[in-house]
Design an enzyme around this catalytic site. Structure first.
Site, PDB file in Angstrom:
ATOM      1  N   SER A 199     -17.183   2.312  14.453  1.00 42.89           N
ATOM      2  CA  SER A 199     -17.079   3.766  14.358  1.00 42.89           C
ATOM      3  C   SER A 199     -17.816   4.413  15.510  1.00 42.89           C
ATOM      4  O   SER A 199     -18.872   3.929  15.934  1.00 42.89           O
ATOM      5  CB  SER A 199     -17.665   4.236  13.022  1.00 42.89           C
ATOM      6  OG  SER A 199     -17.762   5.653  13.010  1.00 42.89           O
ATOM      7  N   GLY A 200     -17.303   5.532  16.015  1.00 46.04           N
ATOM      8  CA  GLY A 200     -17.915   6.208  17.160  1.00 46.04           C
ATOM      9  C   GLY A 200     -19.184   6.969  16.827  1.00 46.04           C
ATOM     10  O   GLY A 200     -20.171   6.909  17.561  1.00 46.04           O
ATOM     11  N   THR A 237      -0.286  10.458  17.899  1.00 46.98           N
ATOM     12  CA  THR A 237      -0.796  10.780  19.231  1.00 46.98           C
ATOM     13  C   THR A 237      -2.300  10.539  19.277  1.00 46.98           C
ATOM     14  O   THR A 237      -3.032  10.970  18.392  1.00 46.98           O
ATOM     15  CB  THR A 237      -0.462  12.246  19.582  1.00 46.98           C
ATOM     16  OG1 THR A 237       0.957  12.385  19.536  1.00 46.98           O
ATOM     17  CG2 THR A 237      -0.964  12.610  20.965  1.00 46.98           C
ATOM     18  N   CYS A 325     -21.549   9.692   1.805  1.00 46.24           N
ATOM     19  CA  CYS A 325     -20.298  10.118   1.179  1.00 46.24           C
ATOM     20  C   CYS A 325     -20.441  10.274  -0.333  1.00 46.24           C
ATOM     21  O   CYS A 325     -19.604  10.885  -0.970  1.00 46.24           O
ATOM     22  CB  CYS A 325     -19.173   9.138   1.513  1.00 46.24           C
ATOM     23  SG  CYS A 325     -19.741   7.529   2.014  1.00 46.24           S
TER      24      CYS A 325
HETATM   25  C1  LIG Z   1     -20.153   5.243   8.365  1.00 45.99           C
HETATM   26  C2  LIG Z   1     -19.629   3.935   7.920  1.00 45.99           C
HETATM   27  C3  LIG Z   1     -18.250   3.744   7.742  1.00 45.99           C
HETATM   28  C4  LIG Z   1     -17.249   4.855   7.900  1.00 45.99           C
HETATM   29  O1  LIG Z   1     -17.098   5.262   9.238  1.00 45.99           O
HETATM   30  P1  LIG Z   1     -16.483   6.715   9.553  1.00 45.99           P
HETATM   31  O2  LIG Z   1     -16.286   6.689  11.030  1.00 45.99           O
HETATM   32  O3  LIG Z   1     -17.507   7.720   9.101  1.00 45.99           O
HETATM   33  O4  LIG Z   1     -15.205   6.827   8.808  1.00 45.99           O
HETATM   34  C5  LIG Z   1     -17.830   2.495   7.366  1.00 45.99           C
HETATM   35  N1  LIG Z   1     -18.688   1.476   7.173  1.00 45.99           N
HETATM   36  C6  LIG Z   1     -20.023   1.632   7.343  1.00 45.99           C
HETATM   37  C7  LIG Z   1     -20.927   0.468   7.135  1.00 45.99           C
HETATM   38  C8  LIG Z   1     -20.540   2.868   7.703  1.00 45.99           C
HETATM   39  O5  LIG Z   1     -21.855   3.011   7.845  1.00 45.99           O
END
Ligand SMILES: *Cc1c(COP(=O)(O)O)cnc(C)c1O
Length: 380
Positions: A199-200, A237, A325
């Site tokens: 994830s970015g 896209t 979340c």
């Molecule tokens: C934050 C996180 C995600 C989700 O990534 P997003 O880019 O926020 O959708 C998945 N797995 C772990 C372990 C994370 O910490």
């Protein structure tokens, strides 16, 4: 931000260098990367440059990184797309009880589609046992998904051993590397995994972008349909500025990993010392050694947990009760419950997650704020 920000496992600040890299693609360069003209080609070239930067940083062969809308999509894709593509082998999936909800919810979806899922337990330090994985494997096991590093307590899992086991058996192996990236060296040329999620925004990159590594020959069905983007594997896209930012963020975060993690780990140890010196009856949740450098998950015994985070927030300290979340819901963390904490202990736990911009002064101030808040909550 004027607060003391200790919630870097939820998200991180965008690095100035990443913003600089993105800026042309938020402004001047807006061509659709699929278009057959110079403007489109410029965007296309930027995506391919970002892809090779990520590939190089992880020692991946060319063309094995696919950009997504984030870690969640990468996890959903790996679990749903992997299980569906492996259905010829069987419909049994193995994962752990402490995965991110992006994996757990996808596993529950597969159950509704007729799969059987084994949710492996963990020990009191949050560790999955390789033996338990071995015992869970069946002839019809299609996929194993176990995270590299847990986002709530930071425990590192034995991914190499689990991956080797999966490889011996011809089972597809996925790991969520979102929290591991930048904290552990990841060399995919020698790590036996087929799918890895990134994830970015957890690595000082932009939100809304991530990537899935797909090993050569790994079976994977597409989730998003209707376009030839990402070599026909992920329609839609491309988010060009975010992808460019992701490429820059991965390069930056992996460049000086040793110095960065040493700094963060030292700060975390200092924070724990400061807290222990001030506050009695604080327990560490997670593994004492096999854990991420920046995460400190603590159970403060004898307090009403629901009141803790709002009280810290009022005093300008940003922490978390676990997964962002699920924040706001009164449910105790599924990770802490799986580690054997009681409902009350889980609710009385909090996570500090540090980033490279944090300072020793902030650690002292954070410990002082926690001391005040705990003193208040314990008198009730
Ligand atoms: C934050 C996180 C995600 C989700 O990534 P997003 O880019 O926020 O959708 C998945 N797995 C772990 C372990 C994370 O910490």
């Amino acid at each position: 931000m004027s607060c003391i920000y200790l919630d870097n496992a939820a998200t991180t600040a965008l690095s100035p260098g990443v913003l600089d890299a993105m800026m042309p693609y938020l402004t001047r360069v807006y061509g659709n990367p699929s278009s057959q003209h110079a403007a489109g080609r410029e965007s296309r070239a930027a995506i391919e440059r970002a892809r090779s930067r990520v590939e190089q940083a992880l020692s991946v062969r060319s063309g094995r990184i696919f950009f997504t809308s984030g870690g969640t999509e990468a996890d959903n894709w790996a679990v749903l797309g992997g299980a569906r593509a492996m259905a010829h082998r069987g419909r049994h999936i193995i994962t752990s009880a402490i995965e991110h909800h992006a994996v757990l919810a996808a596993a529950h979806r597969l159950e509704r589609e007729g799969c059987t899922v084994t949710f492996l337990p963990v020990d009191d330090r949050g560790l999955v046992s390789v033996e338990a994985v071995r015992e869970a494997v069946r002839p019809d096991t299609a996929l194993i998904s176990v995270m590299m590093a847990n986002n709530e307590v930071g425990t590192l899992q034995p991914i190499r051993e689990i991956g080797e086991l999966a490889r011996e058996q011809g089972i597809l192996m996925h790991t969520d590397g979102v929290q591991a990236l930048g904290n552990l060296p990841i060399d995919l040329s020698e790590l036996p995994v087929d799918l890895l999620s990134l994830s970015g925004h957890k690595i000082n990159g932009p939100k809304g972008v991530g990537a899935l590594y797909v090993g050569k020959g790994a079976a994977l069905e597409a989730l998003l349909l209707g376009g030839a983007q990402e070599r026909g594997q992920r329609a839609g896209t491309e988010n060009v500025p975010a992808i460019v930012g992701m490429g820059e963020a991965v390069v930056q975060i992996t460049a000086d990993i040793d110095a960065r993690t040493a700094h963060i780990e030292a700060l975390r140890n200092f924070l724990l010392e400061e807290i222990r010196a001030r506050i009695p009856r604080v327990r560490l949740n997670g593994h004492p050694e096999k854990r991420l450098p920046g995460i400190l998950n603590l159970c403060v015994e004898g307090i009403r947990g629901e009141a803790l985070l709002p009280a810290l927030d009022l005093k300008g300290l940003a922490a978390s009760s676990g997964a962002a979340c699920t924040a706001g819901s009164p449910d105790p963390s599924h990770v802490l419950l799986a580690m054997g904490l009681s409902r009350e202990q889980a609710l009385a736990s909090l996570r500090f997650s540090l980033g490279e911009d944090n300072t020793a002064r902030e650690m002292q101030a954070a410990a002082r704020i926690l001391e005040e808040v705990v003193a208040q909550l314990r008198t009730f």
